[in-house]
Scaffold this motif. Structure first.
Motif, PDB file in Angstrom:
ATOM      1  N   ARG A 124      29.173 -16.393  -2.929  1.00  0.00           N
ATOM      2  CA  ARG A 124      30.111 -15.568  -3.693  1.00  0.00           C
ATOM      3  C   ARG A 124      31.191 -14.964  -2.796  1.00  0.00           C
ATOM      4  O   ARG A 124      32.323 -14.757  -3.231  1.00  0.00           O
ATOM      5  CB  ARG A 124      29.353 -14.454  -4.414  1.00  0.00           C
ATOM      6  CG  ARG A 124      30.266 -13.597  -5.295  1.00  0.00           C
ATOM      7  CD  ARG A 124      29.503 -12.806  -6.337  1.00  0.00           C
ATOM      8  NE  ARG A 124      28.616 -11.817  -5.739  1.00  0.00           N
ATOM      9  CZ  ARG A 124      27.290 -11.888  -5.750  1.00  0.00           C
ATOM     10  NH1 ARG A 124      26.687 -12.937  -6.304  1.00  0.00           N
ATOM     11  NH2 ARG A 124      26.549 -10.949  -5.193  1.00  0.00           N
ATOM     12  N   HIS A 125      30.891 -14.709  -1.518  1.00  0.00           N
ATOM     13  CA  HIS A 125      31.833 -13.982  -0.661  1.00  0.00           C
ATOM     14  C   HIS A 125      32.488 -14.835   0.423  1.00  0.00           C
ATOM     15  O   HIS A 125      33.690 -14.696   0.662  1.00  0.00           O
ATOM     16  CB  HIS A 125      31.127 -12.791   0.002  1.00  0.00           C
ATOM     17  CG  HIS A 125      30.750 -11.714  -0.960  1.00  0.00           C
ATOM     18  ND1 HIS A 125      31.675 -10.884  -1.546  1.00  0.00           N
ATOM     19  CD2 HIS A 125      29.523 -11.346  -1.454  1.00  0.00           C
ATOM     20  CE1 HIS A 125      31.057 -10.030  -2.354  1.00  0.00           C
ATOM     21  NE2 HIS A 125      29.752 -10.290  -2.313  1.00  0.00           N
TER      22      HIS A 125
ATOM     23  N   SER B 284      31.506 -20.906   7.581  1.00  0.00           N
ATOM     24  CA  SER B 284      32.316 -22.060   7.206  1.00  0.00           C
ATOM     25  C   SER B 284      32.794 -21.945   5.763  1.00  0.00           C
ATOM     26  O   SER B 284      32.026 -21.658   4.847  1.00  0.00           O
ATOM     27  CB  SER B 284      31.509 -23.346   7.376  1.00  0.00           C
ATOM     28  OG  SER B 284      32.231 -24.449   6.894  1.00  0.00           O
ATOM     29  N   VAL B 285      34.105 -22.162   5.581  1.00  0.00           N
ATOM     30  CA  VAL B 285      34.699 -22.140   4.242  1.00  0.00           C
ATOM     31  C   VAL B 285      34.805 -23.558   3.677  1.00  0.00           C
ATOM     32  O   VAL B 285      34.665 -23.791   2.484  1.00  0.00           O
ATOM     33  CB  VAL B 285      36.097 -21.490   4.284  1.00  0.00           C
ATOM     34  CG1 VAL B 285      36.777 -21.573   2.936  1.00  0.00           C
ATOM     35  CG2 VAL B 285      35.970 -20.041   4.721  1.00  0.00           C
ATOM     36  N   SER B 286      35.026 -24.526   4.555  1.00  0.00           N
ATOM     37  CA  SER B 286      35.235 -25.899   4.102  1.00  0.00           C
ATOM     38  C   SER B 286      33.947 -26.529   3.588  1.00  0.00           C
ATOM     39  O   SER B 286      33.976 -27.395   2.714  1.00  0.00           O
ATOM     40  CB  SER B 286      35.805 -26.748   5.242  1.00  0.00           C
ATOM     41  OG  SER B 286      34.936 -26.709   6.365  1.00  0.00           O
ATOM     42  N   THR B 287      32.798 -26.120   4.128  1.00  0.00           N
ATOM     43  CA  THR B 287      31.517 -26.672   3.673  1.00  0.00           C
ATOM     44  C   THR B 287      30.552 -25.536   3.361  1.00  0.00           C
ATOM     45  O   THR B 287      29.597 -25.282   4.097  1.00  0.00           O
ATOM     46  CB  THR B 287      30.906 -27.584   4.751  1.00  0.00           C
ATOM     47  OG1 THR B 287      30.782 -26.838   5.973  1.00  0.00           O
ATOM     48  CG2 THR B 287      31.775 -28.802   4.993  1.00  0.00           C
ATOM     49  N   PRO B 288      30.799 -24.807   2.258  1.00  0.00           N
ATOM     50  CA  PRO B 288      29.969 -23.632   1.959  1.00  0.00           C
ATOM     51  C   PRO B 288      28.556 -23.996   1.510  1.00  0.00           C
ATOM     52  O   PRO B 288      27.656 -23.169   1.582  1.00  0.00           O
ATOM     53  CB  PRO B 288      30.751 -22.946   0.837  1.00  0.00           C
ATOM     54  CG  PRO B 288      31.493 -24.062   0.165  1.00  0.00           C
ATOM     55  CD  PRO B 288      31.855 -25.026   1.259  1.00  0.00           C
TER      56      PRO B 288
ATOM     57  N   GLY C 118      32.887  -8.439   2.536  1.00  0.00           N
ATOM     58  CA  GLY C 118      32.709  -8.417   1.083  1.00  0.00           C
ATOM     59  C   GLY C 118      31.493  -7.671   0.605  1.00  0.00           C
ATOM     60  O   GLY C 118      31.470  -7.186  -0.514  1.00  0.00           O
ATOM     61  N   ASP C 119      30.439  -7.567   1.438  1.00  0.00           N
ATOM     62  CA  ASP C 119      29.220  -6.901   0.983  1.00  0.00           C
ATOM     63  C   ASP C 119      28.369  -6.577   2.211  1.00  0.00           C
ATOM     64  O   ASP C 119      28.057  -7.471   3.007  1.00  0.00           O
ATOM     65  CB  ASP C 119      28.440  -7.808   0.025  1.00  0.00           C
ATOM     66  CG  ASP C 119      27.344  -7.056  -0.716  1.00  0.00           C
ATOM     67  OD1 ASP C 119      26.647  -6.238  -0.089  1.00  0.00           O
ATOM     68  OD2 ASP C 119      27.171  -7.289  -1.936  1.00  0.00           O
TER      69      ASP C 119
ATOM     70  N   LEU D 186      38.872  -9.878   2.221  1.00  0.00           N
ATOM     71  CA  LEU D 186      39.664  -9.155   3.215  1.00  0.00           C
ATOM     72  C   LEU D 186      39.501  -9.762   4.600  1.00  0.00           C
ATOM     73  O   LEU D 186      40.368  -9.604   5.461  1.00  0.00           O
ATOM     74  CB  LEU D 186      39.251  -7.681   3.243  1.00  0.00           C
ATOM     75  CG  LEU D 186      39.560  -6.865   1.988  1.00  0.00           C
ATOM     76  CD1 LEU D 186      39.122  -5.417   2.184  1.00  0.00           C
ATOM     77  CD2 LEU D 186      41.034  -6.920   1.651  1.00  0.00           C
ATOM     78  N   LEU D 187      38.388 -10.477   4.807  1.00  0.00           N
ATOM     79  CA  LEU D 187      38.174 -11.126   6.092  1.00  0.00           C
ATOM     80  C   LEU D 187      39.223 -12.216   6.336  1.00  0.00           C
ATOM     81  O   LEU D 187      39.578 -12.488   7.487  1.00  0.00           O
ATOM     82  CB  LEU D 187      36.764 -11.727   6.145  1.00  0.00           C
ATOM     83  CG  LEU D 187      36.078 -11.774   7.511  1.00  0.00           C
ATOM     84  CD1 LEU D 187      36.017 -10.390   8.134  1.00  0.00           C
ATOM     85  CD2 LEU D 187      34.687 -12.356   7.376  1.00  0.00           C
ATOM     86  N   ARG D 188      39.717 -12.826   5.257  1.00  0.00           N
ATOM     87  CA  ARG D 188      40.792 -13.818   5.398  1.00  0.00           C
ATOM     88  C   ARG D 188      42.064 -13.141   5.901  1.00  0.00           C
ATOM     89  O   ARG D 188      42.761 -13.670   6.767  1.00  0.00           O
ATOM     90  CB  ARG D 188      41.071 -14.496   4.052  1.00  0.00           C
ATOM     91  CG  ARG D 188      39.908 -15.283   3.491  1.00  0.00           C
ATOM     92  CD  ARG D 188      39.753 -16.616   4.182  1.00  0.00           C
ATOM     93  NE  ARG D 188      38.810 -17.464   3.463  1.00  0.00           N
ATOM     94  CZ  ARG D 188      39.153 -18.340   2.523  1.00  0.00           C
ATOM     95  NH1 ARG D 188      40.426 -18.497   2.196  1.00  0.00           N
ATOM     96  NH2 ARG D 188      38.232 -19.066   1.921  1.00  0.00           N
TER      97      ARG D 188
END
Length: 543
Positions: free
Chosen positions: A493-494, A469-473, A446-447, A501-503
């Motif tokens: 933010r990313h 980690s996405v579940s505990t940002p 993303g950046d 796109l990483l997803r």
């Protein structure tokens, strides 16, 4: 005259070749002009050098099945290296892209209907790319029908065989019996293949799979071991009955519970050393086929080096669409081995890899899955036997009751490692700047500034796993103060962004598509709309 008749009279041909020397390009042009002079509608990039064209789109359109009845592949060492991805993606980008299109179509079509290898003059056969090495090729020395190679090619393109079939006569009635010397031997097992036949088979297999096998990225996997149904005391007397496999193969209302806790593998290839018979499961694009190709390539290379090593057989079940039994289907695909699967199995020299159980025709799934089960039961009990299938389809009649190996999505660190692997040796070459793999990875994240954020994050004592980690940002005040609130906001933010796109890149197929778009365009599109437009172009060409 119908369209098909017109196409047969004036077939449309696209010529794929590598531009590396003026003399070679001139020779290819001469071939194109000769074919056009003999009624073949040839397209060649050299005809359009003074036009303003979008070359990638032009190439895709010209190679599409509705535009080209045949694609002539003028093979040279440079052509093979570029098509098989052995040079950096920016060198000969046209051949690199054409190679991806050819490989995709051959895999999807389960065969070759229009790609024709051509060798000009004394070009060695070793210049033919592995993906088409097993198919007919033509050596062209002269540019008129007086040259045997040119004549044979022209006959293929125009549908004019040199030898016509004799009319089909009535069957001949024979008396019962047969030559005395041939009676009583029908059930004898074929002997083990000769070493020369084994090497021929292994060379063909490696030629077909090596290019895709090199794309393999280490994948994480989870193994679940099923209870052995043979331990059922009610069925114990028939535990070795081969016919029981067909009888017991019936739709299951639910899957059998695993025996013990699942076992995790950081590298799925290591699981095959411990789990000898299993269903390899994963989502669409998770890397099942590439994993089997990588495994088969490693096993085949061992068998080339050691005459006593087991032979891997890798077959796509998606090609098994007719009424013939599985044994006949395998015999046709493994012609060099002379139908000796049972003999190889009993000698401990067979490894069975069947790809795409979910690709068999839906109306015949029950019968074909039963035949796969029966084959496994007929082989020696310790024969390694792996069948790949989409995870969601491995239920009911396709559930073979095997242990399962499930592929997991790529984590960000693995994505980063894959890009470094694919660009290894290319960075610093013409058109590929040093550090391209890192820049591409952080662009997917993303950046590019996130690279510095992660360095600060790790220096503060936090883990890389927590960073992604996405579940505990959220992180504690102490870490946020350490890395700086601007960096903290940039990460939030990313990293949790569902449109990152990483997803997409967590799926190996999507990562491959993203990489190919970047390699050919020089950069990723600015947004997902443009990105998926590129994806749709590729998928339409594959169809």
């Amino acid at each position: 005259m119908t369209t098909s008749e017109q196409a047969k009279e004036r077939p449309r041909v696209f010529i794929s070749y590598a531009q590396f020397a003026e003399g070679h390009s001139a020779r290819v042009l001469a071939l194109a002009q000769a074919l056009r002079g003999h009624g073949i509608d040839v397209e060649l990039d050299q005809f359009h050098r003074n036009e303003l064209l979008d070359w990638p789109r032009w190439c895709r359109e010209q190679m599409a099945p509705d535009r080209a009845d045949w694609v002539l592949m003028v093979c040279t060492a440079s052509y093979r290296e570029r098509l098989e991805g052995r040079v950096d993606p920016q060198t000969g980008r046209g051949v690199f892209w054409e190679g991806a299109l050819i490989d995709d179509e051959l895999y999807d079509a389960k065969g070759n209907r229009r790609f024709v290898p051509i060798l000009l003059d004394d070009e060695p056969e070793g210049s033919i790319p592995g993906i088409v090495r097993g198919w007919s090729f033509f050596r062209v020395r002269g540019l008129d029908p007086g040259d045997p190679g040119y004549e044979a090619l022209y006959r293929l393109l125009t549908g004019q065989p040199a030898i016509a079939k004799a009319p089909l006569g009535p069957p001949v009635a024979l008396r019962p019996g047969g030559p005395a010397g041939e009676r009583g031997h029908a059930n004898e097992a074929p002997p083990l293949p000769a070493r020369e036949a084994e090497l021929d088979y292994l060379a063909r297999l490696l030629g077909e799979i090596e290019r895709k096998a090199r794309l393999y990225a280490p994948l994480r996997g989870i193994a679940e071991i099923r209870p052995n149904p043979a331990t059922d005391p009610l069925l114990a007397p028939w535990a070795d009955d081969e016919d029981l496999a067909l009888l017991l193969h019936r739709p299951r209302a639910r899957r059998t519970s695993p025996e013990g806790p699942p076992k995790e593998y950081e590298e799925i290839l290591e699981a095959f050393d411990e789990v000898k018979q299993a269903a390899l499961l994963g989502a669409p694009g998770a890397g099942k086929s590439t994993t089997l190709r990588k495994l088969a390539a490693e096993l085949a290379q061992r068998a080339v080096e050691c005459a006593s090593a087991p032979l891997p057989i890798l077959v796509s079940l998606g090609e098994w669409r007719g009424d013939e039994g599985l044994a006949a289907f395998l015999a046709g695909r493994l012609r060099e081995l002379g139908g000796a699967l049972q003999t190889l199995s009993e000698a401990g020299r067979l490894i069975v890899l069947l790809d795409g159980l979910n690709e068999v025709p839906t109306a015949r799934r029950h019968a074909k899955a039963g035949e796969v089960q029966a084959l496994r039961s007929a082989l020696a009990a310790d024969t390694p036997f792996i069948v790949s299938c989409r995870r969601d389809d491995y239920v009911g009649e396709l559930d073979l009751g095997l242990d399962t190996l499930s592929l997991e999505p790529l984590s960000p660190p693995r994505i980063r490692a894959v890009l470094k692997l694919w660009l290894e040796g290319a960075e610093g070459a013409e058109g590929v700047a040093p550090g391209s793999a890192e820049r591409l990875f952080w662009q997917l994240a993303g950046d590019p500034q996130l690279a510095g954020v992660m360095e600060t994050w790790l220096a503060a004592g936090a883990t890389e796993e927590a960073f992604w980690s996405v579940s505990t940002p959220q992180v504690g005040w102490e870490i946020a103060n350490e890395i700086g609130w601007a960096n903290h906001r940039l990460r939030l933010r990313h990293i949790p962004n569902p449109r990152s796109l990483l997803r997409l890149a967590a799926n190996p197929f999507m990562l491959t598509m993203l990489y190919q778009v970047w390699a050919f365009e020089g950069e990723l599109p600015r947004n997902r709309g443009e990105l998926f437009a590129h994806f749709v172009d590729r998928l339409l060409i594959r169809e």
